[in-house]
Design a protein around this motif. Structure first.
Motif, mmCIF file in Angstrom:
data_model
loop_
_atom_site.group_PDB
_atom_site.id
_atom_site.type_symbol
_atom_site.label_atom_id
_atom_site.label_comp_id
_atom_site.label_asym_id
_atom_site.label_seq_id
_atom_site.Cartn_x
_atom_site.Cartn_y
_atom_site.Cartn_z
ATOM 1 N N ARG A 19 25.858 16.994 30.287
ATOM 2 C CA ARG A 19 25.829 18.412 30.651
ATOM 3 C C ARG A 19 27.173 19.090 30.369
ATOM 4 N N SER A 20 28.263 18.429 30.712
ATOM 5 C CA SER A 20 29.584 19.038 30.540
ATOM 6 C C SER A 20 29.964 19.158 29.073
ATOM 7 N N ALA A 21 29.536 18.208 28.247
ATOM 8 C CA ALA A 21 29.776 18.349 26.801
ATOM 9 C C ALA A 21 29.051 19.577 26.270
ATOM 10 N N GLY A 22 27.850 19.840 26.763
ATOM 11 C CA GLY A 22 27.122 21.047 26.359
ATOM 12 C C GLY A 22 27.832 22.312 26.810
ATOM 13 N N ARG A 23 28.350 22.309 28.036
ATOM 14 C CA ARG A 23 29.103 23.474 28.526
ATOM 15 C C ARG A 23 30.375 23.689 27.705
ATOM 16 N N PHE A 24 31.042 22.598 27.348
ATOM 17 C CA PHE A 24 32.262 22.684 26.551
ATOM 18 C C PHE A 24 31.949 23.273 25.177
ATOM 19 N N ALA A 25 30.837 22.849 24.580
ATOM 20 C CA ALA A 25 30.428 23.386 23.278
ATOM 21 C C ALA A 25 30.148 24.884 23.381
ATOM 22 N N ALA A 26 29.479 25.311 24.448
ATOM 23 C CA ALA A 26 29.198 26.741 24.636
ATOM 24 C C ALA A 26 30.492 27.525 24.832
ATOM 25 N N LEU A 27 31.460 26.940 25.543
ATOM 26 C CA LEU A 27 32.756 27.588 25.733
ATOM 27 C C LEU A 27 33.446 27.805 24.394
#
Length: 283
Positions: A19-27
């Protein structure tokens, strides 16, 4: 002290890493200027690439005999200490030339997916070789990557003036699975330094609503963990993200204490600085 990593913790760190890798990509997709300064030495693009180098490294460490993805780095990884991690990071960045944020995001998510695949059937408490001949449980490797994503996500978000939330439970996993897990399995020479150790034993009890209470002990340059018991020199009650930001140099110690999210007590609280001069983190 012996402990096992629960299936709930194992499932939680795996979910959070993905989940956090996905959030980082969106950032990264939302950050307007990849050249903006995110840390004292790195741009947004460099910071993102640094996180990606760690995920790429872990595809090798968890790859069951496959060569590491950075040729010629094996000895440098084995001899690393906290004080030489910055040089190691620079060397890995040289071997990871991509700086386009969207491309880095795709590579990061792909490598996180591979890390999850490689570790899926593993014993989460099985130790794997890490920097400085330390041994980290498999779950701790994922928890370290999770903390790196959150720490540097915050760096990038501040540079881009974008929001970034750090879930306390995620950083609780970092302390419990990585910091305590590595201490149980062996720190190798990761904390080696030339400064003389404290003359006396120092026991620091760690308490948080997101972690199991535990005591870390520094004695004659050895660091180990014990069950909590009355009489600890220092009792450290903490909010996991605040303590992580403090230990990695993002928030000053006085500010962390003034916030009420890091509370120092115990019989000899003045010994905490001496403890942290040895049990230290790169910043």
């Amino acid at each position: 002290m012996t402990a096992t990593i629960s299936l709930d913790q194992w499932a939680a760190v795996r979910r959070s890493a993905e989940r956090s890798a996905g959030r980082f990509a969106a950032l990264l997709a939302d950050a307007p200027d990849p050249r903006a300064r995110a840390t004292a030495h790195w741009s947004v693009a460099d910071t993102a690439a640094h996180v990606a180098t760690i995920a790429r490294l872990y595809t090798g460490l968890l790859g069951d005999g496959r060569p590491l993805p950075y040729p010629g780095m094996d000895e440098r990884l084995r001899t690393a200490t906290v004080d030489t991690v910055a040089d190691l990071n620079t060397a890995m960045l040289r071997r990871f030339p991509e700086r386009d944020p969207l491309a880095v995001a795709r590579l990061l998510q792909a490598d996180v997916a591979e890390v999850l695949m490689l570790s899926e059937a593993a014993d989460p408490d099985a130790p794997v070789p890490w920097l400085g001949d330390a041994r980290v449980p498999v779950a701790g490797v994922l928890a370290h990557l999770l903390n790196e994503i959150h720490l540097h996500g915050r760096d990038i978000a501040r540079a881009a003036r974008l929001p970034w939330e750090i879930p306390p439970a995620d950083i609780g996993l970092f302390f419990e699975l990585f910091v305590i897990g590595m201490t149980r399995h062996g720190l190798g020479h990761l904390l080696d330094c030339t400064e003389p150790p404290p003359e006396r034993r120092i026991a620091v009890e760690l308490r948080s609503r997101y972690t199991t209470p535990v005591t870390m002990v520094l004695q004659d340059r050895r660091v180990f963990v014990e069950e909590p018991r009355p009489g600890a020199d220092v009792r450290l009650s903490f909010h996991p993200p605040t303590l992580s930001l403090m230990l990695f140099g993002r928030v000053g110690r006085l500010r962390a204490v003034a916030s009420g999210r890091v509370v120092v007590g115990g019989r000899r609280p003045w010994l905490l600085p001496a403890f942290l001069r040895t049990v230290r983190f790169p910043s």
